[in-house]
Design a protein around this motif. Structure first.
Motif, PDB file in Angstrom:
ATOM      1  N   LYS A  37      19.175 -23.191  34.823  1.00 45.02           N
ATOM      2  CA  LYS A  37      20.637 -23.496  35.360  1.00 45.02           C
ATOM      3  C   LYS A  37      20.986 -22.395  36.456  1.00 45.02           C
ATOM      4  CE  LYS A  37      21.715 -20.689  31.291  1.00 45.02           C
ATOM      5  NZ  LYS A  37      21.804 -19.983  30.874  1.00 45.02           N
ATOM      6  N   LEU A  96       6.786 -16.058  34.179  1.00 46.86           N
ATOM      7  CA  LEU A  96       7.580 -14.730  33.970  1.00 46.86           C
ATOM      8  C   LEU A  96       9.186 -16.070  33.932  1.00 46.86           C
ATOM      9  CD1 LEU A  96       7.190 -11.368  34.821  1.00 46.86           C
ATOM     10  CD2 LEU A  96       6.212 -12.766  32.799  1.00 46.86           C
ATOM     11  N   LEU A  97       8.884 -16.568  34.228  1.00 50.33           N
ATOM     12  CA  LEU A  97      10.137 -17.911  34.098  1.00 50.33           C
ATOM     13  C   LEU A  97      10.380 -18.804  32.958  1.00 50.33           C
ATOM     14  CD1 LEU A  97      10.666 -19.548  37.843  1.00 50.33           C
ATOM     15  CD2 LEU A  97      11.373 -16.896  37.028  1.00 50.33           C
ATOM     16  N   VAL A 124       4.041 -13.428  38.667  1.00 50.15           N
ATOM     17  CA  VAL A 124       5.521 -13.198  38.777  1.00 50.15           C
ATOM     18  C   VAL A 124       6.653 -14.511  38.210  1.00 50.15           C
ATOM     19  CG1 VAL A 124       7.675 -12.673  39.927  1.00 50.15           C
ATOM     20  CG2 VAL A 124       5.510 -11.254  40.645  1.00 50.15           C
ATOM     21  N   GLU A 125       5.993 -15.714  38.894  1.00 47.52           N
ATOM     22  CA  GLU A 125       6.142 -16.624  38.583  1.00 47.52           C
ATOM     23  C   GLU A 125       5.949 -17.272  37.218  1.00 47.52           C
ATOM     24  OE1 GLU A 125       4.797 -19.070  42.007  1.00 47.52           O
ATOM     25  OE2 GLU A 125       2.805 -19.901  40.635  1.00 47.52           O
ATOM     26  N   VAL A 151      21.796 -20.583  39.562  1.00 43.76           N
ATOM     27  CA  VAL A 151      22.522 -19.242  39.614  1.00 43.76           C
ATOM     28  C   VAL A 151      24.184 -18.699  40.424  1.00 43.76           C
ATOM     29  CG1 VAL A 151      21.911 -17.016  40.205  1.00 43.76           C
ATOM     30  CG2 VAL A 151      20.093 -18.072  40.153  1.00 43.76           C
ATOM     31  N   SER A 152      24.866 -18.712  39.152  1.00 45.88           N
ATOM     32  CA  SER A 152      26.565 -17.813  39.623  1.00 45.88           C
ATOM     33  C   SER A 152      26.564 -16.522  39.835  1.00 45.88           C
ATOM     34  CB  SER A 152      27.117 -18.615  38.374  1.00 45.88           C
ATOM     35  OG  SER A 152      26.942 -17.546  37.439  1.00 45.88           O
ATOM     36  N   ASN A 153      27.723 -16.002  38.972  1.00 46.88           N
ATOM     37  CA  ASN A 153      27.558 -15.108  39.391  1.00 46.88           C
ATOM     38  C   ASN A 153      26.701 -13.954  39.404  1.00 46.88           C
ATOM     39  OD1 ASN A 153      27.024 -15.546  36.546  1.00 46.88           O
ATOM     40  ND2 ASN A 153      28.367 -14.174  35.948  1.00 46.88           N
ATOM     41  N   LEU A 154      27.052 -13.039  40.874  1.00 44.88           N
ATOM     42  CA  LEU A 154      26.188 -12.414  40.818  1.00 44.88           C
ATOM     43  C   LEU A 154      26.262 -11.556  41.156  1.00 44.88           C
ATOM     44  CD1 LEU A 154      24.986 -14.386  44.463  1.00 44.88           C
ATOM     45  CD2 LEU A 154      23.682 -13.813  42.500  1.00 44.88           C
ATOM     46  N   SER A 155      25.500  -9.918  41.016  1.00 46.60           N
ATOM     47  CA  SER A 155      26.085  -8.772  40.933  1.00 46.60           C
ATOM     48  C   SER A 155      26.141  -7.914  42.101  1.00 46.60           C
ATOM     49  CB  SER A 155      24.398  -7.979  39.614  1.00 46.60           C
ATOM     50  OG  SER A 155      24.762  -6.571  39.820  1.00 46.60           O
ATOM     51  N   ASP A 156      27.194  -6.470  41.727  1.00 43.91           N
ATOM     52  CA  ASP A 156      26.898  -5.528  41.782  1.00 43.91           C
ATOM     53  C   ASP A 156      25.580  -5.318  43.294  1.00 43.91           C
ATOM     54  OD1 ASP A 156      28.940  -4.625  41.647  1.00 43.91           O
ATOM     55  OD2 ASP A 156      28.579  -2.598  40.352  1.00 43.91           O
ATOM     56  N   PRO A 157      26.070  -5.124  44.061  1.00 43.74           N
ATOM     57  CA  PRO A 157      24.535  -4.978  45.010  1.00 43.74           C
ATOM     58  C   PRO A 157      23.785  -3.472  44.999  1.00 43.74           C
ATOM     59  CG  PRO A 157      26.900  -4.284  46.678  1.00 43.74           C
ATOM     60  CD  PRO A 157      26.664  -4.641  45.264  1.00 43.74           C
ATOM     61  N   THR A 158      24.433  -2.516  44.171  1.00 41.52           N
ATOM     62  CA  THR A 158      23.603  -1.702  43.613  1.00 41.52           C
ATOM     63  C   THR A 158      22.382  -2.062  42.688  1.00 41.52           C
ATOM     64  OG1 THR A 158      25.266  -1.324  41.956  1.00 41.52           O
ATOM     65  CG2 THR A 158      25.109   0.033  43.998  1.00 41.52           C
ATOM     66  N   PRO A 159      20.920  -1.554  42.065  1.00 44.25           N
ATOM     67  CA  PRO A 159      20.371  -2.123  42.080  1.00 44.25           C
ATOM     68  C   PRO A 159      20.547  -1.277  40.085  1.00 44.25           C
ATOM     69  CG  PRO A 159      19.796   0.575  43.169  1.00 44.25           C
ATOM     70  CD  PRO A 159      21.114  -0.505  43.827  1.00 44.25           C
TER      71      PRO A 159
END
Ligand SMILES: Cc1cc2nc3c(=O)[nH]c(=O)nc-3n(C[C@H](O)[C@H](O)[C@H](O)COP(=O)(O)OP(=O)(O)OC[C@H]3O[C@@H](n4cnc5c(N)ncnc54)[C@H](O)[C@@H]3O)c2cc1C
Ligand SMILES: Cc1cc2nc3c(=O)[nH]c(=O)nc-3n(C[C@H](O)[C@H](O)[C@H](O)COP(=O)(O)OP(=O)(O)OC[C@H]3O[C@@H](n4cnc5c(N)ncnc54)[C@H](O)[C@@H]3O)c2cc1C
Ligand code: FES
Lengths: 82, 433, 378
Positions: free
Chosen positions: B423, B415-416, B412-413, B425-433
Motif C-alpha cells: 500500500k 526485511l520488506l 535491509v531490503e 505510505v499514508s499517514n506519516l508520523s511525528d518527526p520525533t524519534p
C-alpha cells in the motif's frame, strides 16, 4: 558447468575449480587475514559454516559477505582486510 | 529487489541427514515438499561434499532417494524470519524468497562450541568441523601441519578426513580423560555400526598420535597461528602448527525454533514422540532435539516426515531405533563432558565476544547475558551471540538473550514483507524519534 | 545504605538515572530500584537522539534546556556513551517543506539555537546517499547522539555520585506509597522521604489512572557501514499528512552510530502492547526510508526490535508531585524525547526538593495540569 572460475583477490587474478568457496579462494591466494576486528586485529574463518561472521570480506564492493558460504563466480572481485 | 513466492504443504529447513530423511519420506507419500538450506549443497555438515564427490554409501543413498522423491530443493536460502504464521522469509543470492507452508520440519542442526582461550582469535584457529567443510570446498591443507584439539568423536573423523586431503596431523588432543573414553568404547558393542567405523578409522589413523586428557592453553603467532601450547593440567609444552582445529562438542542451532516460539528444555527443543514441538504444525529433528549424531537424525527425520504425511503407524515402527540412538547420544555426552578447568582458560583480557572485541573482564562485570549485551556489547554483533552466547553459557551459566528477526543478518531490503501488495505510505508520523 | 534514603526512585532508565544524579549532587541519599538491569527498559529500545524540538513552546523550553545540560555533561562522558555531536539534518523534499525549513530556522535563531539552512546542492553534498533532488534542509548544529543505556549507567555510577546513590537491579516494586516509601514485590517496605515513579511506560501500573499510554516504536540496526550518512537525518514530510495522534504512522529517521552502524526508524502505534515485530509497520517504515536513501536496502541488517514510548495526551511529560500525595513524584511520560529531556527532568526534581528556583518554568509539565482524573487513583 564450467570447470574453472576466474576471479580476483585483492587485485590479483586467480583461477579456481568450480565449487570453490570464496573463503577457500582467499586461502589459495595465500591470504590469512580476512578482516580486521573492531580493535584492528587480524581475523580469519572460524566456523566454516556461516555462523561466526569471522570470514567476512568485501565481494564486488559489497561489505560483510560471509565468504565461507559463497561460491566463487567468474569476474568476482574480492577484497580482504577491511 | 527480486522477490519470489513459493507455497508447499510441507517445508523442511536444513538439508543434513535429518532434513533429507524428513523431506524424502514425506514427498514419497505425496503432497508438495520443499527442502531449504543455506549452503550450496545437500548433505548438511556431516555429508557436505557428498553430493559432488560421494564417499559415504549411506549419504549417497539418501541424497539419491531425496532427488527421486519429488521434493524440491531450494539451496543457498537462509531462512531469517517468520513474519506470520505459516510464512518464512529466506534470503538467496537471487533475492528474497517468501515461502508458505502448512507444516514445517526444522532440522537446522548444530554448530561447534568454541571456548575462548588466549590466541583463539588468531587466523588459523578454526573449528574442526568447519575446517573439514572448508577443505571440501577447496581450502588448501596439503602439506600443512594441523593440530586437532578440543573434544568429541568429531575430532578423529575430521583428522582422518584432513589426512586424506594431504594434511599432516601432529596430534589429536582430546580433553576428556582416558578412563571415561575407555568406558565409552567398551559400551560400543551395542552399536556395531559405530564400532566398525571406529576400528576402520583407527586402522587408517595408525600413525596419528591421539592423546586423551590434553587441551590447548593458548595459541601463539603473529597475525596467524604458528604454535599451540598444550597441557595435561600438570605440565605444558609447545607444538608448532599451521592450523589449530579446535572445537568442544556441539551446540544446537535453536535460533529459528525459538523465533517461532518453540519451547525448549535443557537447551534443546522439546518434542513429543512424533517430533512435534510445542508450536502446532512445527516439528523439530536432529541436533535441535538432542546431540545424538547423524544416525539419530535420520530416524527422527523419518519419524517427523511420516507423521507430517499422516503415516503415524509407519512412524511408530521407528521409535525403537530412535531410542537406541538416544541412548548412544547420552553415552556420548557423558564420555565427552567438558572439564571445569576449561572455564579458566580465558584470561581477563581474552576476547570473549569476537564480533565486538569484548574481553572476559568486561563481560564478567555483568550479571547476565542481557546486561552484558547492553553494557559491554557482548553479543551485539552480526553473529548475535551465536559464538559468545554459547561460551558465556559454559563460562558463567548464562541463558542467551532474546531472539529477534532477522535470525541471520540480511540486506535491509530483505526485511520488506508486503512488496507484492504494497500500500502507498499514508499517514506519516511525528518527526520525533 | 544504612539509614533510610532521602529519595527512592523506581526505574533505572535514563529518567530515573538523571533524577538520581541531580539529587545526589544536591547532597541527598538516593536508592534506585529496577526489576531489570540499568537502562534495560525503553532506554535500551530507543534511538538516543539529543534533539531540540519546537512542537510547542513548552516542548522547546524543555528540549533546549536539556540539550544544554547534555553539552555541559559531554566532556565527562566515557567512550561507552558514544556521545557524538553529529547534528540533525531536517530534509525538505519540496518547496512546501522548504518553507517549513525557513520557519524553523527563524524560530531557532531567535532563541539562540545554532542552525544552518542548506539549499538542494548543499544537502546533496552533505549527505550524498540521499536521493537526488531534495529541495534543501536545516542543519541543527549542536544536536547529538548517545548510547542511552551507557549514559544511564554513567549518570548512576560516575565517581562523584557513587557514594550517595545505591542502585539495586533485579528488584521489582509492587506499590509506591503515599508516605514516600515503596513496597517491593516480596512484601518488604522501603522507607524514604520521597518516592519517584520513573517507571517509563510501566508507570501507570504503579499509579492507576495515570494518563500514560504505550506507544510502540520499531527500529532496525545495521552492521558497520561507516560514512553511509553523517547526520541524524529526519524528514519534514509529516507536514503533508493529517497529524494523526491516534493512527499508526511511520516517518523516515536514520541515525549514524559512532560504531559505524546505522539505526533506522521510526514508527508509532497505539494499542500494540507486545514488543514483537509487526511486519506490516516495519515494511512501511523501511519503504519510507528507502524513498530518501535509495542505497539503504543494500546495507546489512543485524537486528530489529520494538519498544514502547510513554505517551501523554498533550505530548508533554509528567514532572512533579502526583495528585495523591506530595511525597510521590512523577517523572514519566517522556514519549519519544526522554533521552533528550532526562537531564532537565532530574534538574527540575532537585530544584523542587531543595526549594531552588526551577531551571525553567515548571507549570506545563506538572501532573496537575491534566486535571483530577489524571492521578486520582494512584
Ligand atoms: C542505540 C542502540 C543501539 C543498539 N545496537 C545494537 C546492536 O548493534 N546490536 C544488537 O544486537 N542490538 C542493539 N541494540 C538493541 C538491544 O540489543 C535490544 O535489542 C534492545 O534493547 C531491545 O531489546 P529487545 O526487545 O530486543 O529484547 P527483549 O525481547 O525486550 O528481551 C530483553 C530481555 O528482557 C526480559 N524482559 C522483557 N520484558 C520484561 C519484563 N516485563 N520484566 C522483566 N524482564 C523482561 C526478557 O526476558 C529478555 O531477557 C541497540 C539498542 C540501542 C538503544
Ligand atoms: C523507538 C523509540 C525511539 C526513541 N528515540 C528517542 C530519541 O531518539 N531521543 C529521545 O530523546 N528519546 C527517544 N525515545 C524515547 C526514550 O527512549 C524514552 O523516553 C526514555 O528511554 C524513557 O526513559 P525512562 O527512564 O522514563 O523509561 P525506561 O527506560 O523504560 O525506564 C523505566 C524503568 O523502570 C523499570 N520498572 C518499571 N516498572 C518497575 C517496577 N514495578 N519495579 C521495578 N522497576 C520497574 C523498568 O525495568 C525500566 O528499566 C525513543 C523511544 C522509542 C520507543
Ligand atoms: S567462517 Fe564462520 S561465518 Fe564464515
Amino acid at each position: 558447468m564450467p570447470e574453472r572460475v576466474e576471479l580476483s583477490v585483492n587485485g590479483r587474478a586467480l583461477s579456481v575449480p568450480w565449487g570453490t568457496t570464496v573463503a577457500a579462494a582467499v586461502a589459495l591466494a595465500g591470504e590469512t587475514r580476512f578482516r580486521r576486528s573492531v580493535h584492528g586485529d587480524a581475523r580469519g574463518p572460524l566456523c566454516g559454516m556461516g555462523i561466526c561472521f569471522e570470514c567476512r570480506l568485501t565481494i564486488n564492493d559489497e561489505p560483510h559477505a560471509r565468504s565461507c558460504l559463497i561460491l566463487c563466480a567468474d569476474g568476482m572481485e574480492v577484497r580482504t582486510d577491511e | 529487489m527480486n522477490s519470489a513466492r513459493l507455497s508447499f504443504d510441507l517445508v523442511v529447513v536444513g538439508a543434513g541427514p535429518g532434513g533429507l530423511a524428513a523431506a524424502s519420506v514425506a514427498a514419497e507419500r505425496g503432497g508438495s515438499v520443499a527442502l531449504l538450506d543455506n549452503s550450496p549443497w545437500l548433505g548438511g555438515q556431516i555429508w557436505r561434499g557428498e553430493q559432488a564427490r560421494p564417499a559415504v554409501p549411506r549419504a549417497r543413498q539418501w541424497i539419491e532417494r531425496f532427488l527421486a522423491s519429488g521434493a524440491r530443493a531450494v539451496m543457498q536460502a537462509s531462512v531469517f524470519a517468520s513474519p506470520d504464521r505459516g510464512v518464512l522469509l529466506a534470503e538467496t543470492p537471487a533475492g528474497r524468497l517468501t515461502v508458505r507452508f502448512k507444516q514445517l520440519i526444522l532440522a537446522t542442526g548444530a554448530r561447534e562450541l568454541f571456548l575462548p582461550f588466549p590466541g583463539w582469535t588468531l587466523p588459523g584457529v578454526v573449528g574442526p568441523g568447519g575446517l573439514e567443510a572448508m577443505v571440501k570446498a577447496g581450502w588448501p591443507v596439503a602439506g600443512r601441519r594441523v593440530v586437532v584439539a578440543g573434544s568429541g568423536p568429531l575430532l578423529v573423523a575430521v583428522a582422518d578426513g584432513l589426512r586424506r586431503y594431504g594434511a599432516r596431523i601432529p596430534l589429536i588432543a582430546e580433553q576428556a580423560p582416558q578412563v571415561r573414553l575407555a568406558r565409552f568404547a567398551t559400551g560400543l558393542w551395542r552399536y556395531p555400526e559405530k564400532l566398525s567405523q571406529a576400528v576402520a578409522m583407527k586402522a587408517r589413523l595408525l600413525g596419528i598420535p591421539y592423546r586423551a586428557g590434553i587441551w590447548p592453553r593458548r595459541a601463539e603467532g603473529r597475525e596467524r597461528v604458528e604454535r599451540v601450547v598444550l597441557t595435561d593440567g600438570k605440565r605444558s609444552w609447545t607444538v608448532e602448527c599451521d592450523l589449530l582445529a579446535c572445537g568442544w562438542n556441539l551446540v544446537p542451532n535453536t535460533e529459528l525454533p525459538r523465533l517461532l516460539g518453540c519451547a525448549l528444555a535443557g537447551g534443546f527443543v522439546r518434542v513429543d514422540e512424533f517430533q512435534r514441538s510445542s508450536v502446532a504444525g512445527v516439528f523439530c529433528v536432529g541436533e535441535l532435539t538432542a546431540i545424538a549424531g547423524g544416525d539419530a537424525a535420520l530416524v527422527q527425520g523419518q519419524i517427523a516426515g511420516l507423521s507430517a504425511a499422516g503415516a503415524a503407524g509407519a512412524a511408530r515402527e521407528l521409535f525403537a531405533e530412535r531410542w537406541r540412538w538416544h541412548r548412544f547420544g547420552a553415552a556420548l555426552t557423558r564420555a565427552f563432558a567438558l572439564r571445569p578447568e576449561l572455564r579458566a582458560l580465558a584470561g581477563r583480557e581474552t576476547v570473549v565476544c569476537r564480533c565486538e572485541d569484548v574481553s572476559r573482564e568486561a563481560v564478567e562485570r555483568c550479571r547476565d547475558a542481557r546486561e552484558a549485551k547492553l553494557h559491554s556489547r557482548c553479543g551485539m554483533g552480526p553473529c548475535q551471540g551465536r559464538i559468545c552466547g554459547a561460551a558465556t553459557q559454559f563460562l558463567f551459566g548464562w541463558e542467551s538473550d532474546s531472539i529477534r528477526p532477522p535470525v541471520f543478518p540480511v540486506r535491509v531490503e530483505s526485511l520488506l514483507t508486503a512488496s507484492e501488495h504494497s500500500k502507498p505510505v499514508s499517514n506519516l508520523s511525528d518527526p520525533t524519534p | 545504605m544504612s539509614a533510610a534514603p532521602d529519595i527512592v526512585i523506581v526505574g533505572a532508565g535514563i529518567v530515573g538515572a538523571a533524577c538520581a544524579r541531580e539529587c545526589a549532587r544536591a547532597g541527598l541519599r538516593v536508592l534506585v530500584l529496577d526489576r531489570g538491569p540499568i537502562g534495560g527498559g525503553t532506554t535500551a529500545a530507543g534511538m538516543g537522539h539529543i534533539v531540540v524540538m519546537d512542537d510547542s513552546p513548552a516542548q522547546f523550553a524543555l528540549t533546549a534546556c536539556s540539550r544544554r545540560l547534555w553539552q555541559e555533561l559531554a566532556p565527562e562522558l566515557p567512550a561507552a556513551v558514544e556521545y557524538d555531536p553529529c547534528g540533525t539534518l531536517w530534509v525538505a523534499a519540496d518547496e512546501q517543506e522548504m518553507a517549513e525549513v525557513h520557519r524553523k530556522a527563524a524560530f531557532y535563531r531567535e532563541r539562540g539555537v545554532r542552525v544552518e539552512v542548506l539549499e538542494g546542492d548543499d544537502v546533496a553534498a552533505a549527505e550524498p546517499a540521499l536521493r537526488p533532488g531534495m529541495a534543501g534542509g536545516l542543519r541543527v548544529v549542536d544536536d547529538a547522539v548517545v548510547y542511552p543505556p551507557a549514559a544511564a549507567q554513567h549518570l548512576l555510577e560516575s565517581q562523584e555520585n557513587t557514594r550517595r546513590i545505591e542502585v539495586r537491579p533485579g528488584v521489582t516494586v509492587a506499590a509506591v506509597n503515599e508516605d514516600g516509601g515503596v513496597t517491593l514485590a516480596d512484601g518488604t517496605r522501603v522507607r524514604a522521604g520521597l518516592a519517584v515513579n520513573a517507571a517509563g511506560p510501566w508507570s501507570p501500573l504503579l499509579a492507576p489512572g495515570l494518563p500514560v499510554r504505550k506507544r510502540k516504536g520499531h527500529l532496525v540496526i545495521t552492521d558497520r557501514h561507516p560514512g553511509f550518512v553523517h547526520h541524524q537525518i529526519v524528514e519534514l514530510g509529516y507536514l503533508k499528512s493529517a497529524h494523526a495522534v491516534t493512527a499508526d504512522s511511520v516517518a523516515f529517521n536514520i541515525q549514524p552510530r559512532k560504531t559505524g552502524q546505522m539505526l533506522i526508524g521510526s514508527s508509532r502505534q497505539f494499542g500494540a502492547e507486545g514488543t514483537e515485530i509487526n511486519s506490516d509497520i516495519l515494511d512501511r517504515m523501511l519503504r519510507r526510508a528507502f524513498e530518501y536513501l535509495p542505497g539503504l536496502g543494500r546495507l546489512s541488517a543485524i537486528r530489529a526490535w520494538a519498544g514502547h514510548r510513554a505517551a501523554t495526551p498533550d505530548k508533554l511529560p509528567l514532572i512533579g508531585p502526583s495528585l495523591v500525595s506530595d511525597r510521590i513524584w512523577l517523572a514519566t511520560g517522556h514519549e519519544g524525547l526522554g533521552i533528550t529531556t532526562s537531564l532537565v527532568t532530574g534538574r527540575l526534581l532537585a530544584d523542587h526538593v531543595l526549594g531552588r528556583a526551577p531551571a525553567i518554568p515548571v507549570e506545563p509539565y506538572l501532573p496537575a495540569r491534566l486535571g483530577k482524573g489524571a492521578t486520582l487513583h494512584a
